[in-house]
Design a protein around this motif. Sequence first.
Motif, short mmCIF file in Angstrom:
data_model
loop_
_atom_site.label_atom_id
_atom_site.label_comp_id
_atom_site.label_asym_id
_atom_site.label_seq_id
_atom_site.Cartn_x
_atom_site.Cartn_y
_atom_site.Cartn_z
N ILE A 102 0.84 -1.21 0.00
CA ILE A 102 0.00 0.00 0.00
C ILE A 102 0.87 1.25 0.00
CG2 ILE A 102 -1.55 1.40 1.43
CD1 ILE A 102 -2.98 -1.19 2.21
N MET A 105 2.15 2.23 -3.38
CA MET A 105 1.17 2.61 -4.40
C MET A 105 1.05 4.12 -4.60
SD MET A 105 -1.85 -0.16 -3.58
CE MET A 105 -2.85 0.06 -5.06
N PHE A 108 -2.05 6.38 -6.21
CA PHE A 108 -3.02 5.38 -6.62
C PHE A 108 -3.74 4.77 -5.42
CE2 PHE A 108 -3.93 0.93 -8.03
CZ PHE A 108 -4.87 1.25 -8.99
N SER A 109 -3.02 4.63 -4.29
CA SER A 109 -3.63 4.00 -3.12
C SER A 109 -4.71 4.87 -2.51
CB SER A 109 -2.55 3.70 -2.07
OG SER A 109 -2.05 4.89 -1.51
N ASN A 112 -7.88 4.68 -5.18
CA ASN A 112 -8.48 3.41 -5.58
C ASN A 112 -9.15 2.71 -4.40
OD1 ASN A 112 -8.68 0.52 -6.42
ND2 ASN A 112 -7.81 1.39 -8.29
N HIS A 114 -10.38 -0.20 -4.44
CA HIS A 114 -10.17 -1.64 -4.51
C HIS A 114 -8.71 -2.01 -4.31
CE1 HIS A 114 -14.27 -1.83 -5.95
NE2 HIS A 114 -13.97 -0.97 -6.90
N LYS A 115 -7.94 -1.15 -3.64
CA LYS A 115 -6.50 -1.37 -3.53
C LYS A 115 -6.17 -2.69 -2.83
CE LYS A 115 -6.29 1.64 0.55
NZ LYS A 115 -5.81 2.94 1.04
N LYS A 116 -6.90 -3.05 -1.78
CA LYS A 116 -6.60 -4.30 -1.07
C LYS A 116 -6.86 -5.51 -1.96
CE LYS A 116 -7.07 -2.72 3.69
NZ LYS A 116 -7.71 -2.95 5.01
N ILE A 119 -3.98 -5.83 -4.37
CA ILE A 119 -2.77 -6.34 -3.72
C ILE A 119 -2.91 -7.83 -3.40
CG2 ILE A 119 -1.30 -6.16 -1.68
CD1 ILE A 119 -2.01 -3.15 -1.63
N ILE A 155 3.41 -3.05 -8.47
CA ILE A 155 2.08 -2.57 -8.10
C ILE A 155 1.61 -1.40 -8.96
CG2 ILE A 155 2.84 -0.99 -6.27
CD1 ILE A 155 -0.33 -3.27 -6.33
N ASN A 156 2.53 -0.57 -9.45
CA ASN A 156 2.14 0.56 -10.31
C ASN A 156 2.31 0.26 -11.79
OD1 ASN A 156 1.43 2.25 -8.10
ND2 ASN A 156 3.60 2.70 -7.76
#
Length: 225
Positions: A102, A105, A108-109, A112, A114-116, A119, A155-156
């Motif tokens: 996180i 990110m 973006f974190s 977003n 829906h980040k979890k 991940i 992640i990005n």
Amino acid sequence: MTVLRLIDVKYKYEGSNRYTLKDINIEFELGKVYSILGRSGSGKSTLLSILSGLDNCTTGSIFYKDEALSNINKDLYRTNNLGIVFKENNLINNASSLDNIILAMGEFSRENKHKKEIIYDLLRSFDIDEVKIKTKVDKLSDYEKKKISIARSLINNPEIIIVDEPIEGLDEEEVKYIMEKLSDLARSNNKCVIIFSSSDKITSYSDEIWGMVNGKVIFVKEAND
């Protein structure tokens, strides 16, 4: 497609008369794995820092696509275009795998919802289960930390992945898993994967093999040679 290009790059530390990097000319393309092999002191760490935008070359030019790296915001470059996997992984030991990613990110974190979920899907693709995802990093094995560190670099969705000594301390099966993952990133996901290592075990997974000796980068062979 060429994504990074170095032209006549030299580097010396401030106050030193000795060049750590000398006359480096090399191009990196999407869809390929590059191995850069060298002993300690050969200049690998300095070149990694230069490619990552953590330091600037003394003379010469580096281009990200068609733009000089010297004209690019280095923080945005590392956040959006580049994933780095450091030798020591650089994870926060008292945080979970989830929290480590996180933090990587960035903007973006925050945007977003829906980040979890993103991940979790990413870590599961590296065979990190839900329990390990929530476990503090200092309770995990070196192998699990390496997988998490590679996952974090993705992640990005960067185009370039730079990896420092990815297989140090791993057994044969773990080496095979890590190197197949890195190879797949290049060949199936069209990433440019640049691996710095002192071990020739990585060469069988590489498209191009280069050596570093006394600050110079020397072409060794292509995979089909």
